[in-house]
Structure formats: structure tokens, C-alpha cells
Design a protein around this motif. Structure first.
Motif, PDB file in Angstrom:
ATOM      1  N   HIS A  75      17.412 -57.360 -90.160  1.00  0.00           N
ATOM      2  CA  HIS A  75      16.746 -57.970 -91.315  1.00  0.00           C
ATOM      3  C   HIS A  75      16.536 -56.849 -92.326  1.00  0.00           C
ATOM      4  CE1 HIS A  75      15.506 -61.622 -88.907  1.00  0.00           C
ATOM      5  NE2 HIS A  75      15.768 -60.761 -87.945  1.00  0.00           N
ATOM      6  N   LEU A  89       6.137 -61.480 -80.364  1.00  0.00           N
ATOM      7  CA  LEU A  89       6.924 -61.995 -81.475  1.00  0.00           C
ATOM      8  C   LEU A  89       6.148 -62.826 -82.504  1.00  0.00           C
ATOM      9  CD1 LEU A  89       9.682 -62.558 -82.856  1.00  0.00           C
ATOM     10  CD2 LEU A  89       9.878 -64.546 -81.348  1.00  0.00           C
ATOM     11  N   LEU A  93       5.403 -61.860 -86.329  1.00  0.00           N
ATOM     12  CA  LEU A  93       5.943 -62.610 -87.480  1.00  0.00           C
ATOM     13  C   LEU A  93       4.823 -62.995 -88.438  1.00  0.00           C
ATOM     14  CD1 LEU A  93       8.520 -65.017 -85.735  1.00  0.00           C
ATOM     15  CD2 LEU A  93       9.075 -63.204 -87.373  1.00  0.00           C
ATOM     16  N   THR A  97       5.469 -59.833 -90.729  1.00  0.00           N
ATOM     17  CA  THR A  97       6.804 -60.133 -91.256  1.00  0.00           C
ATOM     18  C   THR A  97       6.752 -61.104 -92.422  1.00  0.00           C
ATOM     19  OG1 THR A  97       7.465 -59.932 -88.952  1.00  0.00           O
ATOM     20  CG2 THR A  97       9.136 -60.719 -90.493  1.00  0.00           C
ATOM     21  N   PHE A 201      15.022 -69.798 -87.341  1.00  0.00           N
ATOM     22  CA  PHE A 201      15.015 -70.275 -85.951  1.00  0.00           C
ATOM     23  C   PHE A 201      14.345 -71.635 -85.932  1.00  0.00           C
ATOM     24  CE2 PHE A 201      10.957 -67.998 -83.992  1.00  0.00           C
ATOM     25  CZ  PHE A 201      10.250 -68.195 -85.160  1.00  0.00           C
ATOM     26  N   SER A 292      14.292 -53.798 -80.126  1.00  0.00           N
ATOM     27  CA  SER A 292      13.378 -54.870 -80.508  1.00  0.00           C
ATOM     28  C   SER A 292      12.794 -55.556 -79.270  1.00  0.00           C
ATOM     29  CB  SER A 292      14.139 -55.890 -81.370  1.00  0.00           C
ATOM     30  OG  SER A 292      13.408 -57.068 -81.526  1.00  0.00           O
ATOM     31  N   LEU A 296       8.775 -55.490 -78.846  1.00  0.00           N
ATOM     32  CA  LEU A 296       7.975 -56.723 -78.892  1.00  0.00           C
ATOM     33  C   LEU A 296       7.690 -57.267 -77.483  1.00  0.00           C
ATOM     34  CD1 LEU A 296       9.673 -58.457 -81.970  1.00  0.00           C
ATOM     35  CD2 LEU A 296       7.407 -57.407 -81.890  1.00  0.00           C
ATOM     36  N   ASP A 318      18.362 -55.084 -84.806  1.00  0.00           N
ATOM     37  CA  ASP A 318      17.283 -56.001 -85.181  1.00  0.00           C
ATOM     38  C   ASP A 318      16.161 -55.316 -85.959  1.00  0.00           C
ATOM     39  OD1 ASP A 318      15.894 -58.396 -85.498  1.00  0.00           O
ATOM     40  OD2 ASP A 318      14.810 -58.157 -83.597  1.00  0.00           O
TER      41      ASP A 318
HETATM   42  N1  GUN Z   1      12.622 -64.855 -84.819  1.00  0.00           N
HETATM   43  C1  GUN Z   1      12.506 -65.453 -86.006  1.00  0.00           C
HETATM   44  N2  GUN Z   1      12.439 -64.548 -87.005  1.00  0.00           N
HETATM   45  C2  GUN Z   1      12.542 -63.342 -86.404  1.00  0.00           C
HETATM   46  C3  GUN Z   1      12.535 -62.020 -86.919  1.00  0.00           C
HETATM   47  O1  GUN Z   1      12.427 -61.752 -88.111  1.00  0.00           O
HETATM   48  N3  GUN Z   1      12.657 -61.029 -85.983  1.00  0.00           N
HETATM   49  C4  GUN Z   1      12.795 -61.282 -84.647  1.00  0.00           C
HETATM   50  N4  GUN Z   1      12.914 -60.259 -83.800  1.00  0.00           N
HETATM   51  N5  GUN Z   1      12.773 -62.513 -84.164  1.00  0.00           N
HETATM   52  C5  GUN Z   1      12.651 -63.536 -85.026  1.00  0.00           C
END
Ligand code: GUN
Ligand code: ZN
Length: 433
Positions: A75, A89, A93, A97, A201, A292, A296, A318
Motif C-alpha cells: 500500500h 489487523l 486499520l 490506516t 476486502f 506484516s 500484526l 505489504d
Molecule cells: N485488509 C484490508 N486492508 C488492509 C490493509 O491495508 N493492510 C492489511 N495488512 N490488511 C488489510
């Protein structure tokens, strides 16, 4: 026409090495010549055989010349939020994030981050990557414009997300469709740019948006598809609450026609047997993101099981769930994850995965990921004596396998002596800026 010859120890893979002594899986030239014209490799041979007349010769001995690294999942919009302190996670987020990615609505921000991001890729020897941008189309424009400026083969796309995130970051099923459609028209196939349709997702897309993604995939079979799958237990449970009619997490993407040979699925850690069967059948790629997954606490990728069941796999940083831009650091952490699974990955297989393997996962093995006539001259030069510790250890290294293993275990951007993008020296040019 200028002809350049890179002299050094050349290593390039043809297929997955099955063991340390599987010498037929790669080409290795102790004193090799990579001849480059117009950004393409035109010959790879022993230096003694090369036609040096009129060529510019760049001597990289005793360093190794490999295909540039390919990163299959990152990303770029999270470049400034690596190392965010979170438990797992969904907390990561929501806490960091989705806040960070909102900054990409601001004029100028995406351009500045994209420029720094590409500098970082080059410093670390990565010449191609598959990236999520933010939900803002301008983040995609900045991503591809900067790639074009640097003549890099990059895959990317606007994240589609219409729920379970701050409103400022959400699109709608319709606007996500319209924006994606316009971005594909603007970027896919322009120079070296390739588009990836990118529903983030299942949790952040409504069924209406999944249907819109399905329509985009049907209308644009030339594009890639990328999303996340089976990374974390809470994520899986929530996804199944949101899509109760699907058989399992993979089933959600299957139901919306998102799985195929151009589909890249980040993580794929906790899959059941039906799910691995679906991935094998559809040819979708499971992307291993070791730094990652450790950072996480998501879980341990089961490479052996996936390979045995015929699932195509790749490897990636990632960023910014991942903790390094470096594919060397990524291979090292990948090795350790697999050690915890009792699966030892040999260093040839490791370096294959980060080059030729990832190119095959993209269906681009005829273009990038190996050093052969007709391939892009996207190359990395690796120095196994780059730091005092590496130099000390190299005093005790006798084989190429040991040297590769040292590079992946102790190496980082300091071991990347030079990078070529389409035949142009790029890393040393950064230092000149
Ligand atoms: N799942 C949905 N968005 C993300 C993200 O930005 N990073 C990761 N590692 N998993 C996700
Ligand atoms: Zn990701």
C-alpha cells in the motif's frame, strides 16, 4: 544506439529450484556480461564471449547481478505509517490506516508521498510492484504519473471501499465503479502501467460494491484484481457475518466472480481445504506477506500446503502492515515464518520467488523477473560485503547458496549496490540528486 554491458556475477532463474543442488533451475555466470540496448537485455553470456566493441562497460565485479525485485502486494499510501503500534489487523486499520489514507484527498500529498515511495523502492532494489492506492482517484494518478516519469513497470489501483470505514474515505458502489472505469481508461497499458481492480476486502465492500467489482472484472479481463483474504481470525468471522450466504471467506470472492489467474490475494493464512481447492482451480495467487503477518500477529503462511495443493504463490512486503520496503528483509522474515512451520525454504527458492516467481504470478515472466534476451533490463546489483558484519561473514562463505542466504539474512538496502530500470542506472542517480 548505445550499447551497455554490465560485467559481474550474473544469476537468473528459469523455474522454482527444488533443492540446493537444482542447478538446472537457474543460470549463473561467474564472469558474466549482460548486454543492454534500448532498455532491453539483448544478450547474456560469459564476458569473454561478449562483443565489447563500442559498448559502454560497467564493471560490477565481484557483485551479483540479478533481476530487480518484484513486490506483489503493498500500500504505497501507507508509506508514512509503517511501524504503527497496534494489537491486530482491525484495530490497526481503524486506529491508524483509515486515518492516514484520508490525507490523500489533499492536493499535493499523493504526489509528495509517491515520489518518496519510488525513491525507497529503488534504494531497496525493487523495480516493479503491485500497489493499493487510496480510495481517491488522485492517489492513483500520482502513483502512475511518478512510475511513468521513472519508466517503471507498476501495477496499481484505486481501493474500492464503501462501508465500515470513515465516511471521508468511503466511495459508493457507483462512484467506485465510475472512478475505476475512468482510471483504467486513463492508465492501463499507458507506458508500463497496468491496472488492478482493487476492492479492499469483504468487510469494507457492500454486496452492491462487490457486484460493481464483478462487472468491472467482466468488462476488463485485461486488468488485474487484488484484494485481501484470510489474514486474521476476527476479520474472517466478521466477513462471514456480512456475507452469511457464502460458504467461506474465499466463497465471497468466488460468488462475485473475482477469482482468476490475474487475481492477487494478500495473506491467505487461515484457508480451509475447500478454499485452497478453489484457489488452485481458479489460478488465483496467494501472496505471502511475512513481515506484516508477524507484525500484526496474523498467523503463519503455510507455503508447503498451498504449493502441494497447486495454489500459485508470490511474496510481498505489504507496506505499511509490513515493516520493511526491502525484499531481502522480507525473504528473511519469510524464512523464519516457514521455520516455525517446520518448512525450510532454500535460498535459491527464496530469490526465485522474489524475481521470476513473482513475475510468473503476474503472467509477466516474458517481460520481467529474469535476465534473458528480450526481457526488460530491470536489474539489481547485490553486494554481500556491504556492511562490516556481512564482510566478516563473507570471509567464511564458499558457495553461491551461502552467499544468497547471507544476503537475505543480513542484507538490506545497504546491500543494493545499484539498480537499473529499463537499462538506466537509477540508484546512484538518486544519490546524485
Ligand atoms: N485488509 C484490508 N486492508 C488492509 C490493509 O491495508 N493492510 C492489511 N495488512 N490488511 C488489510
Ligand atoms: Zn495489504
Amino acid at each position: 544506439m548505445t550499447r551497455t554491458i554490465l560485467r559481474g556475477r550474473v544469476l537468473s532463474f528459469h523455474r522454482t529450484p527444488q533443492a540446493l543442488d537444482d542447478a538446472e533451475s537457474y543460470l549463473y555466470l561467474e564472469d558474466g556480461a549482460v548486454c543492454i540496448e534500448d532498455g532491453l537485455v539483448v544478450a547474456v553470456e560469459d564476458f569473454a564471449e561478449a562483443d565489447v566493441a563500442g559498448a559502454e562497460i560497467i564493471d560490477h565485479r565481484p557483485n551479483l547481478i540479478l533481476p530487480g525485485f518484484i513486490d506483489l502486494h503493498l500500500h504505497y499510501v501507507q508509506s508514512q505509517m509503517m511501524a504503527a503500534y497496534a494489537g491486530s489487523l482491525l484495530e490497526w486499520l481503524n486506529t491508524y490506516t483509515f486515518i492516514e489514507e484520508q490525507k490523500f484527498s489533499r492536493q499535493g500529498h499523493a504526489e509528495a508521498v509517491a515520489s518518496d515511495f519510488y525513491d525507497a523502492l529503488i534504494r531497496h532494489g525493487t523495480t516493479s510492484a503491485v500497489a493499493y492506492c487510496s480510495s481517491h482517484p488522485r492517489s492513483v494518478d500520482a502513483f502512475f504519473a511518478e512510475a511513468q516519469r521513472r519508466n517503471m513497470l507498476m501495477v496499481g489501483g484505486k481501493v474500492m471501499m464503501d462501508r465500515n470505514a470513515p465516511e471521508a474515505l468511503c466511495d459508493t458502489a457507483q462512484s467506485g465503479y465510475d472512478d475505476t472505469k475512468a482510471l483504467i481508461a486513463r492508465w492501463h497499458g499507458r507506458g508500463r502501467a497496468l491496472y488492478a481492480i482493487s476492492p479492499r476486502f469483504a468487510i469494507t465492500s457492500t454486496p452492491e460494491q462487490m457486484a460493481a467489482a464483478q462487472a468491472l472484472v467482466a468488462e476488463h479481463p485485461e486488468c488485474y484484481v487484488q484484494t485481501h483474504l484470510s489474514e486474521n481470525d476476527a476479520e474472517i468471522a466478521y466477513s462471514m457475518e456480512l456475507y452469511p450466504d457464502s460458504q467461506d471467506y474465499t466463497g465471497i470472492y468466488e460468488d462475485y466472480g473475482l477469482l482468476g489467474r490475474k487475481t492477487l490475494l494478500g495473506h491467505c493464512i487461515h484457508l480451509n481445504t475447500r478454499e485452497t481447492g478453489v484457489l488452485a482451480e481458479t489460478g488465483a495467487v496467494a501472496v505471502f506477506c511475512p513481515t506484516s503477518n508477524l507484525f500484526l500477529g496474523s498467523g503463519l503462511f503455510d507455503r508447503e500446503r498451498l504449493v502441494k495443493q497447486g495454489v500459485r504463490i508470490g511474496v510481498a512486503t505489504d507496506i505499511g502492515g509490513g515493516t520493511s520496503v526491502s525484499m531481502l528483509r522480507t525473504l528473511d522474515e519469510g524464512y523464519k515464518v516457514l521455520q516455525l512451520r517446520g518448512q525450510r525454504l532454500n535460498p535459491f527458492a527464496s530469490f526465485h520467488m522474489a524475481t521470476c516467481g513473482n513475475a510468473e504470478a503476474l503472467g509477466l515472466a516474458e517481460t520481467i523477473g529474469s535476465i534473458a534476451p528480450g526481457r526488460a533490463a530491470d536489474l539489481v546489483v547485490l553486494d554481500a560485503r556491504a556492511t562490516p558484519t556481512m564482510r566478516m561473514r563473507m570471509g567464511n562463505v564458499e558457495t553461491l547458496a551461502e552467499e544468497l542466504f547471507l544476503l537475505q539474512t543480513l542484507g538490506d538496502d545497504r546491500a543494493v549496490a545499484e539498480v537499473y530500470v529499463a537499462g538506466v542506472r537509477t540508484k546512484s542517480a538518486l544519490a546524485d540528486l
